[in-house]
Write a protein that holds these residues in place. Structure first.
Motif, PDB file in Angstrom:
ATOM      1  N   PRO A  49      62.175 -48.251   8.322  1.00 31.42           N
ATOM      2  CA  PRO A  49      62.951 -47.128   8.859  1.00 31.42           C
ATOM      3  C   PRO A  49      62.061 -45.947   9.213  1.00 31.42           C
ATOM      4  O   PRO A  49      62.138 -44.890   8.604  1.00 31.42           O
ATOM      5  CB  PRO A  49      63.904 -46.799   7.712  1.00 31.42           C
ATOM      6  N   ILE A  50      61.222 -46.107  10.215  1.00 35.97           N
ATOM      7  CA  ILE A  50      60.239 -45.075  10.522  1.00 35.97           C
ATOM      8  C   ILE A  50      60.767 -44.051  11.521  1.00 35.97           C
ATOM      9  O   ILE A  50      60.740 -42.857  11.277  1.00 35.97           O
ATOM     10  CB  ILE A  50      58.931 -45.706  11.040  1.00 35.97           C
ATOM     11  N   VAL A  51      61.261 -44.500  12.670  1.00 38.23           N
ATOM     12  CA  VAL A  51      61.633 -43.566  13.723  1.00 38.23           C
ATOM     13  C   VAL A  51      63.148 -43.402  13.826  1.00 38.23           C
ATOM     14  O   VAL A  51      63.658 -42.301  13.770  1.00 38.23           O
ATOM     15  CB  VAL A  51      61.062 -44.014  15.089  1.00 38.23           C
ATOM     16  N   ASP A  52      63.872 -44.482  13.976  1.00 36.40           N
ATOM     17  CA  ASP A  52      65.313 -44.400  14.249  1.00 36.40           C
ATOM     18  C   ASP A  52      66.040 -45.447  13.415  1.00 36.40           C
ATOM     19  O   ASP A  52      66.372 -46.520  13.893  1.00 36.40           O
ATOM     20  CB  ASP A  52      65.556 -44.620  15.735  1.00 36.40           C
ATOM     21  N   GLU A  53      66.304 -45.101  12.169  1.00 37.06           N
ATOM     22  CA  GLU A  53      66.899 -46.061  11.242  1.00 37.06           C
ATOM     23  C   GLU A  53      68.247 -46.581  11.736  1.00 37.06           C
ATOM     24  O   GLU A  53      68.495 -47.779  11.756  1.00 37.06           O
ATOM     25  CB  GLU A  53      67.051 -45.434   9.860  1.00 37.06           C
ATOM     26  N   ALA A  54      69.129 -45.699  12.135  1.00 36.76           N
ATOM     27  CA  ALA A  54      70.476 -46.114  12.546  1.00 36.76           C
ATOM     28  C   ALA A  54      70.513 -46.671  13.963  1.00 36.76           C
ATOM     29  O   ALA A  54      71.205 -47.640  14.237  1.00 36.76           O
ATOM     30  CB  ALA A  54      71.436 -44.939  12.430  1.00 36.76           C
ATOM     31  N   GLY A  55      69.784 -46.061  14.880  1.00 38.25           N
ATOM     32  CA  GLY A  55      69.832 -46.480  16.282  1.00 38.25           C
ATOM     33  C   GLY A  55      68.887 -47.595  16.638  1.00 38.25           C
ATOM     34  O   GLY A  55      68.919 -48.105  17.752  1.00 38.25           O
ATOM     35  N   GLY A  56      68.043 -47.999  15.707  1.00 34.22           N
ATOM     36  CA  GLY A  56      67.050 -49.027  16.005  1.00 34.22           C
ATOM     37  C   GLY A  56      67.482 -50.434  15.680  1.00 34.22           C
ATOM     38  O   GLY A  56      66.671 -51.345  15.616  1.00 34.22           O
ATOM     39  N   VAL A  57      68.791 -50.635  15.482  1.00 34.37           N
ATOM     40  CA  VAL A  57      69.293 -51.960  15.108  1.00 34.37           C
ATOM     41  C   VAL A  57      68.901 -52.980  16.164  1.00 34.37           C
ATOM     42  O   VAL A  57      69.020 -52.737  17.356  1.00 34.37           O
ATOM     43  CB  VAL A  57      70.831 -51.938  14.934  1.00 34.37           C
ATOM     44  N   GLN A  58      68.425 -54.119  15.694  1.00 39.91           N
ATOM     45  CA  GLN A  58      68.057 -55.196  16.601  1.00 39.91           C
ATOM     46  C   GLN A  58      69.025 -56.349  16.405  1.00 39.91           C
ATOM     47  O   GLN A  58      69.585 -56.501  15.325  1.00 39.91           O
ATOM     48  CB  GLN A  58      66.625 -55.639  16.307  1.00 39.91           C
ATOM     49  N   PRO A  59      69.236 -57.139  17.426  1.00 41.86           N
ATOM     50  CA  PRO A  59      68.488 -57.162  18.663  1.00 41.86           C
ATOM     51  C   PRO A  59      68.920 -56.035  19.596  1.00 41.86           C
ATOM     52  O   PRO A  59      70.052 -55.563  19.539  1.00 41.86           O
ATOM     53  CB  PRO A  59      68.834 -58.516  19.274  1.00 41.86           C
ATOM     54  N   ALA A  60      67.989 -55.641  20.452  1.00 39.30           N
ATOM     55  CA  ALA A  60      68.323 -54.715  21.521  1.00 39.30           C
ATOM     56  C   ALA A  60      69.033 -55.542  22.599  1.00 39.30           C
ATOM     57  O   ALA A  60      68.662 -56.691  22.848  1.00 39.30           O
ATOM     58  CB  ALA A  60      67.061 -54.078  22.083  1.00 39.30           C
ATOM     59  N   VAL A  61      70.047 -54.968  23.200  1.00 41.72           N
ATOM     60  CA  VAL A  61      70.851 -55.688  24.185  1.00 41.72           C
ATOM     61  C   VAL A  61      70.703 -55.008  25.540  1.00 41.72           C
ATOM     62  O   VAL A  61      70.767 -53.777  25.632  1.00 41.72           O
ATOM     63  CB  VAL A  61      72.338 -55.702  23.766  1.00 41.72           C
ATOM     64  N   SER A  62      70.510 -55.810  26.583  1.00 41.02           N
ATOM     65  CA  SER A  62      70.382 -55.246  27.929  1.00 41.02           C
ATOM     66  C   SER A  62      71.701 -54.619  28.364  1.00 41.02           C
ATOM     67  O   SER A  62      72.764 -54.890  27.795  1.00 41.02           O
ATOM     68  CB  SER A  62      69.956 -56.333  28.925  1.00 41.02           C
ATOM     69  N   ALA A  70      64.440 -59.124  20.127  1.00 38.78           N
ATOM     70  CA  ALA A  70      63.995 -58.568  18.851  1.00 38.78           C
ATOM     71  C   ALA A  70      62.504 -58.342  19.003  1.00 38.78           C
ATOM     72  O   ALA A  70      61.796 -59.173  19.567  1.00 38.78           O
ATOM     73  CB  ALA A  70      64.278 -59.547  17.719  1.00 38.78           C
ATOM     74  N   MET A  71      62.034 -57.212  18.533  1.00 36.41           N
ATOM     75  CA  MET A  71      60.624 -56.897  18.739  1.00 36.41           C
ATOM     76  C   MET A  71      59.985 -56.372  17.468  1.00 36.41           C
ATOM     77  O   MET A  71      60.669 -55.837  16.592  1.00 36.41           O
ATOM     78  CB  MET A  71      60.467 -55.898  19.872  1.00 36.41           C
ATOM     79  N   ASN A  72      58.723 -56.568  17.380  1.00 37.68           N
ATOM     80  CA  ASN A  72      57.941 -56.076  16.261  1.00 37.68           C
ATOM     81  C   ASN A  72      57.012 -55.011  16.823  1.00 37.68           C
ATOM     82  O   ASN A  72      56.021 -55.319  17.460  1.00 37.68           O
ATOM     83  CB  ASN A  72      57.145 -57.213  15.622  1.00 37.68           C
ATOM     84  N   GLY A  73      57.384 -53.779  16.631  1.00 38.23           N
ATOM     85  CA  GLY A  73      56.541 -52.718  17.150  1.00 38.23           C
ATOM     86  C   GLY A  73      57.364 -51.508  17.533  1.00 38.23           C
ATOM     87  O   GLY A  73      58.570 -51.459  17.336  1.00 38.23           O
ATOM     88  N   GLU A  74      56.709 -50.560  18.093  1.00 41.66           N
ATOM     89  CA  GLU A  74      57.346 -49.308  18.493  1.00 41.66           C
ATOM     90  C   GLU A  74      57.145 -49.116  19.982  1.00 41.66           C
ATOM     91  O   GLU A  74      56.093 -49.455  20.525  1.00 41.66           O
ATOM     92  CB  GLU A  74      56.714 -48.141  17.742  1.00 41.66           C
ATOM     93  N   ILE A  75      58.155 -48.586  20.646  1.00 34.91           N
ATOM     94  CA  ILE A  75      58.028 -48.265  22.057  1.00 34.91           C
ATOM     95  C   ILE A  75      57.519 -46.842  22.139  1.00 34.91           C
ATOM     96  O   ILE A  75      58.238 -45.892  21.818  1.00 34.91           O
ATOM     97  CB  ILE A  75      59.370 -48.413  22.788  1.00 34.91           C
ATOM     98  N   TYR A  76      56.266 -46.701  22.531  1.00 38.03           N
ATOM     99  CA  TYR A  76      55.647 -45.384  22.585  1.00 38.03           C
ATOM    100  C   TYR A  76      56.186 -44.590  23.760  1.00 38.03           C
ATOM    101  O   TYR A  76      56.564 -45.148  24.787  1.00 38.03           O
ATOM    102  CB  TYR A  76      54.119 -45.516  22.667  1.00 38.03           C
TER     103      TYR A  76
END
Length: 80
Positions: A49-62, A70-76
């Motif tokens: 839970p580093i940047v966006d604990e609530a909004g970072g739920v995966q998978p991300a949906v188009s 599902a990704m491992n990493g941060e979008i800079y």
């Protein structure tokens, strides 16, 4: 470092991915929901839970709901 559990064409994929994700507890405090887009296919992530604990739920949906990722990493520079 986060963790990703995936099963393709695996009987009882949901239960097995949930079990694998539980074994990845050392990879992060948050367990996202197990997602099963097709029969015998499932994936799940454990993340920090580093940047966006609530909004970072995966998978991300188009935007059209056709792509799950599902990704491992941060979008800079995501804020820009």
């Amino acid at each position: 470092m986060c963790g990703i559990a995936v099963a393709f064409n695996w009987p009882e994929a949901n239960a097995k991915v949930a079990r694998i994700a539980s074994l990845l507890a050392h990879r992060g405090a948050i367990t996202d929901p197990v997602v099963s887009p097709w029969p015998e296919t499932a994936f799940c992530t454990r993340r920090l839970p580093i940047v966006d604990e609530a909004g970072g739920v995966q998978p991300a949906v188009s935007w059209d709901g056709r792509i799950l990722v599902a990704m491992n990493g941060e979008i800079y520079n995501y804020a820009e």
